[in-house]
Design a protein around this motif. Structure first.
Motif, PDB file in Angstrom:
ATOM      1  N   SER A  16       0.953  -1.148   0.386  1.00  0.00           N
ATOM      2  CA  SER A  16      -0.031  -0.244   0.153  1.00  0.00           C
ATOM      3  C   SER A  16       0.948   0.937   0.086  1.00  0.00           C
ATOM      4  O   SER A  16       0.292   2.553  -0.090  1.00  0.00           O
ATOM      5  N   GLY A  17       2.300   0.973  -0.027  1.00  0.00           N
ATOM      6  CA  GLY A  17       2.807   2.039   0.139  1.00  0.00           C
ATOM      7  C   GLY A  17       2.882   3.184  -1.280  1.00  0.00           C
ATOM      8  O   GLY A  17       1.973   2.621  -2.721  1.00  0.00           O
ATOM      9  N   ARG A  18       3.638   4.265  -1.571  1.00  0.00           N
ATOM     10  CA  ARG A  18       3.740   4.725  -2.813  1.00  0.00           C
ATOM     11  C   ARG A  18       4.466   3.986  -3.766  1.00  0.00           C
ATOM     12  O   ARG A  18       5.485   4.185  -3.730  1.00  0.00           O
ATOM     13  N   ARG A  19       4.268   4.162  -4.542  1.00  0.00           N
ATOM     14  CA  ARG A  19       4.556   3.676  -6.367  1.00  0.00           C
ATOM     15  C   ARG A  19       5.643   4.757  -6.819  1.00  0.00           C
ATOM     16  O   ARG A  19       5.020   6.040  -6.269  1.00  0.00           O
ATOM     17  N   SER A  20       6.875   4.382  -7.212  1.00  0.00           N
ATOM     18  CA  SER A  20       7.323   4.891  -7.592  1.00  0.00           C
ATOM     19  C   SER A  20       7.781   5.063  -9.108  1.00  0.00           C
ATOM     20  O   SER A  20       8.533   6.424  -9.563  1.00  0.00           O
ATOM     21  N   ASP A  21       6.636   4.213  -9.835  1.00  0.00           N
ATOM     22  CA  ASP A  21       6.629   4.426 -10.908  1.00  0.00           C
ATOM     23  C   ASP A  21       5.874   4.355 -11.846  1.00  0.00           C
ATOM     24  O   ASP A  21       4.584   3.177 -10.858  1.00  0.00           O
ATOM     25  N   ASP A  22       5.366   4.871 -13.331  1.00  0.00           N
ATOM     26  CA  ASP A  22       3.835   4.445 -13.192  1.00  0.00           C
ATOM     27  C   ASP A  22       3.515   2.984 -13.572  1.00  0.00           C
ATOM     28  O   ASP A  22       4.565   2.545 -13.839  1.00  0.00           O
ATOM     29  N   HIS A  23       2.291   2.782 -14.093  1.00  0.00           N
ATOM     30  CA  HIS A  23       1.943   0.802 -14.045  1.00  0.00           C
ATOM     31  C   HIS A  23       0.891   1.109 -15.425  1.00  0.00           C
ATOM     32  O   HIS A  23       0.142   1.647 -15.602  1.00  0.00           O
ATOM     33  N   THR A  24       1.349   0.560 -16.603  1.00  0.00           N
ATOM     34  CA  THR A  24       0.746   0.569 -17.502  1.00  0.00           C
ATOM     35  C   THR A  24       0.685  -0.973 -18.188  1.00  0.00           C
ATOM     36  O   THR A  24       1.945  -1.670 -18.064  1.00  0.00           O
ATOM     37  N   VAL A  25      -0.332  -1.486 -18.651  1.00  0.00           N
ATOM     38  CA  VAL A  25      -0.291  -3.435 -19.432  1.00  0.00           C
ATOM     39  C   VAL A  25      -1.860  -2.792 -20.109  1.00  0.00           C
ATOM     40  O   VAL A  25      -2.464  -1.534 -19.915  1.00  0.00           O
ATOM     41  N   VAL A  26      -1.075  -3.621 -21.994  1.00  0.00           N
ATOM     42  CA  VAL A  26      -2.087  -3.369 -23.041  1.00  0.00           C
ATOM     43  C   VAL A  26      -2.153  -4.755 -22.419  1.00  0.00           C
ATOM     44  O   VAL A  26      -1.146  -5.384 -23.162  1.00  0.00           O
ATOM     45  N   CYS A  27      -3.340  -5.159 -23.996  1.00  0.00           N
ATOM     46  CA  CYS A  27      -3.469  -6.461 -24.009  1.00  0.00           C
ATOM     47  C   CYS A  27      -4.375  -6.851 -25.603  1.00  0.00           C
ATOM     48  O   CYS A  27      -5.544  -5.692 -25.286  1.00  0.00           O
ATOM     49  N   LEU A  28      -3.558  -7.923 -26.664  1.00  0.00           N
ATOM     50  CA  LEU A  28      -3.777  -7.744 -26.976  1.00  0.00           C
ATOM     51  C   LEU A  28      -4.807  -8.676 -28.097  1.00  0.00           C
ATOM     52  O   LEU A  28      -3.277  -9.597 -27.960  1.00  0.00           O
ATOM     53  N   GLN A  29      -5.750  -9.255 -28.003  1.00  0.00           N
ATOM     54  CA  GLN A  29      -6.159 -10.065 -28.027  1.00  0.00           C
ATOM     55  C   GLN A  29      -6.696 -10.520 -29.596  1.00  0.00           C
ATOM     56  O   GLN A  29      -7.589  -9.803 -30.186  1.00  0.00           O
ATOM     57  N   ARG A  30      -6.304 -12.273 -30.374  1.00  0.00           N
ATOM     58  CA  ARG A  30      -6.729 -11.915 -31.582  1.00  0.00           C
ATOM     59  C   ARG A  30      -8.260 -13.176 -31.720  1.00  0.00           C
ATOM     60  O   ARG A  30      -8.006 -13.697 -31.098  1.00  0.00           O
ATOM     61  N   THR A  31      -9.094 -12.335 -32.025  1.00  0.00           N
ATOM     62  CA  THR A  31     -10.182 -13.201 -31.974  1.00  0.00           C
ATOM     63  C   THR A  31     -10.864 -13.606 -32.909  1.00  0.00           C
ATOM     64  O   THR A  31     -11.627 -14.042 -34.026  1.00  0.00           O
ATOM     65  N   ALA A  32     -10.643 -13.001 -34.203  1.00  0.00           N
ATOM     66  CA  ALA A  32     -10.802 -13.857 -35.800  1.00  0.00           C
ATOM     67  C   ALA A  32      -9.882 -15.193 -36.060  1.00  0.00           C
ATOM     68  O   ALA A  32      -8.851 -16.160 -35.097  1.00  0.00           O
ATOM     69  N   GLY A  33     -10.632 -16.266 -36.631  1.00  0.00           N
ATOM     70  CA  GLY A  33     -10.427 -17.247 -36.904  1.00  0.00           C
ATOM     71  C   GLY A  33      -9.314 -17.694 -37.836  1.00  0.00           C
ATOM     72  O   GLY A  33      -8.693 -16.251 -38.294  1.00  0.00           O
TER      73      GLY A  33
END
Length: 500
Positions: free
Chosen positions: A483-500
């Protein structure tokens, strides 16, 4: 509360042991009672067989009619089996074996005399077998059978009386145990509730009233510090929070005044860094950015739709925070989007944008991951400028890592190039791109969350829903870092292929 809980546990355990032992004694007594009943029934059947033997023999000696020997023969055949049954039951009851053996011996003596009388009657006539002496001798031997049977029956009846009294005592003891346990539990529960109300409930009520006064703006409201040690500790913590609020009020007001002056500029810059949300058919995109502080982060990401149905994605991490880093991030974002839209490969796009950094100071740098995903062919072209590796998951398991293909973006690497690599991207596969703030989150022992943490999170949430994956990875990293103060930004990106 701990003492009351310990007393309840001890009482419950002792009562359980006592009830279990008493119930076991009750079951043993009932089993012995049933065994005595079976022994009494077998004894009664055996006595009936003896009487049938005597009656058949007497009828034959009086009439000379062999038909009277039929009950004698049936009973003589049944007596050995009934005697064995009685002997087995007697052994189970741990009863005196001499009682059964005396009865059996008395019957054997009578049976031997009866067989002699029958033989005399067959050979010499019934008159020779029914003399006064022979009849008197048979009566004496049958009286011995009755005497042995009475001794055996007396023992059974005495034992039945004793077991009945034992059962009554055990059932009374069982009822007393249950009542005593319930009374003790009620007393302990009542005492515990009273102590809980006096030591916790009432002090908490007074503390809650004082806390509401502080929340309403009365920072001088007294905070009661009585009751249980935990309540006093809570009151001290609330007091410390109130003192901190009082001390920070002046600084907060100054920050608000400054924010009023810079707010429009910050809001516009933040809005320009927001992802455009471009999407194509066959690809599901989900992402989130959690700044370490304020509203301007050094992380950024975006997607760009290409005319041929492909989707470009750019994720970057600029060193530092604040307005200057945000402006640098904005330049990189729009530069990479434009380069990809013009048809450059990911590696060439990084080279084109780096060429525009000639006038930037050497200390300003960033990492970036650029990819172009094609849902039709099932491929991903990518280039990595010093950024954490992209991760490709299939069925919740890590299949490949898209590592660095060139240096980070900075004016000191002008003229360098970045390789563009290609990887397979099957139906249902998920490409996860993150910044180093996610994997470098540390727990209290200094251990990093790492790629293993991402893999574990994806394994727990599954890879069927890109949004759930993003939220799961972000939440797992934040929980890991505490719960302490974070020192850096957090970024998460997901690309999911849904086509056959």
């Amino acid at each position: 509360m701990l003492l009351a809980g310990a007393v309840v546990v001890v009482l419950a355990v002792l009562a359980g042991i006592a009830v279990w032992a008493t119930q076991r004694d009750v079951l043993d007594a009932r089993e012995r009672r049933d065994g005595l009943g079976r022994a009494a029934q077998t004894e009664s059947r055996l006595l009936t067989a003896y009487v049938d033997e005597q009656t058949g023999l007497r009828g034959y000696l009086l009439s000379g009619d062999p038909g009277f020997l039929a009950p004698y023969d049936r009973s003589a055949a049944a007596v050995p089996e009934l005697t064995d049954q009685l002997r087995s039951l007697w052994s189970d009851l741990d009863a005196p074996p001499a009682l059964v053996e005396d009865l059996d011996a008395a019957h054997d003596a009578w049976a031997e005399h009866a067989a002699d009388q029958i033989d005399r009657a067959v050979s010499d006539g019934v008159e020779s077998a029914s003399t006064v002496a022979l009849v008197e001798r048979g009566r004496e031997r049958f009286d011995r059978i009755r005497s042995a049977e009475r001794d055996l029956d007396a023992w059974v009846m005495a034992e039945q009386s004793r077991v009945a009294a034992q059962l009554a005592d055990l059932q009374a003891r069982l009822a007393a145990l249950v009542v005593a346990t319930l009374v003790a539990l009620v007393l302990v529960a009542g005492t515990g509730c009273l102590v809980l109300w006096r030591a916790v409930g009432r002090p908490l009520g007074r503390l809650a009233s004082a806390t509401r006064a502080v929340a309403d703006g009365d920072l001088s409201a007294p905070l009661p510090a009585d009751g249980a040690p935990e309540v006093r500790t809570l009151a001290a913590d609330v007091g410390a929070m109130r003192d901190r609020l009082t001390a920070d009020l002046h600084g907060t007001q100054q920050a608000l005044d400054a924010l009023d002056q810079r707010g429009p500029v910050v809001a516009a810059l933040r809005a320009a860094l927001e992802p455009t949300g471009d999407a194509v058919d066959g690809i599901c995109v989900a992402g989130r950015l959690d700044p370490a502080e304020g509203v301007l982060a050094g992380d950024w990401f975006d997607t760009v739709t290409l005319p041929d149905g492909r989707l470009g994605v750019v994720v970057g991490d600029v060193a530092g925070h604040g307005p200057e880093s945000a402006v640098f991030a904005l330049r990189l974002k729009h530069g990479l989007r434009t380069a990809i839209r013009t048809g450059l490969t990911p590696g060439d796009a990084l080279g084109a944008v780096c060429a525009q950094l000639a006038d930037d100071p050497p200390g300003r740098f960033a990492t970036a991951f650029v990819a172009v995903a094609d849902p039709t062919t099932g491929t991903v072209e990518h280039a990595n400028a010093g950024h954490p590796s992209g991760l490709v998951f299939r069925g919740g398991e890590l299949r490949s890592e898209l590592a660095t293909t060139g240096p980070l973006l900075s004016s000191i690497v002008l003229g360098r190039t970045w390789r563009t690599e290609r990887c397979a991207w099957g139906s249902g596969d998920v490409l996860v791109v993150h910044t180093d703030g996610v994997t470098e989150a540390r727990d209290a022992a200094g251990t990093e969350f790492g790629v293993d943490g991402i893999v574990a999170s994806v394994g727990a949430t599954g890879s069927d829903d890109a949004r759930r994956m993003v939220d799961g990875v972000a939440a797992a990293s934040m929980r890991f870092g505490g719960s302490g103060r974070r020192s850096d930004d957090h970024t998460v990106v997901c690309l999911q292929r849904t086509a056959g």
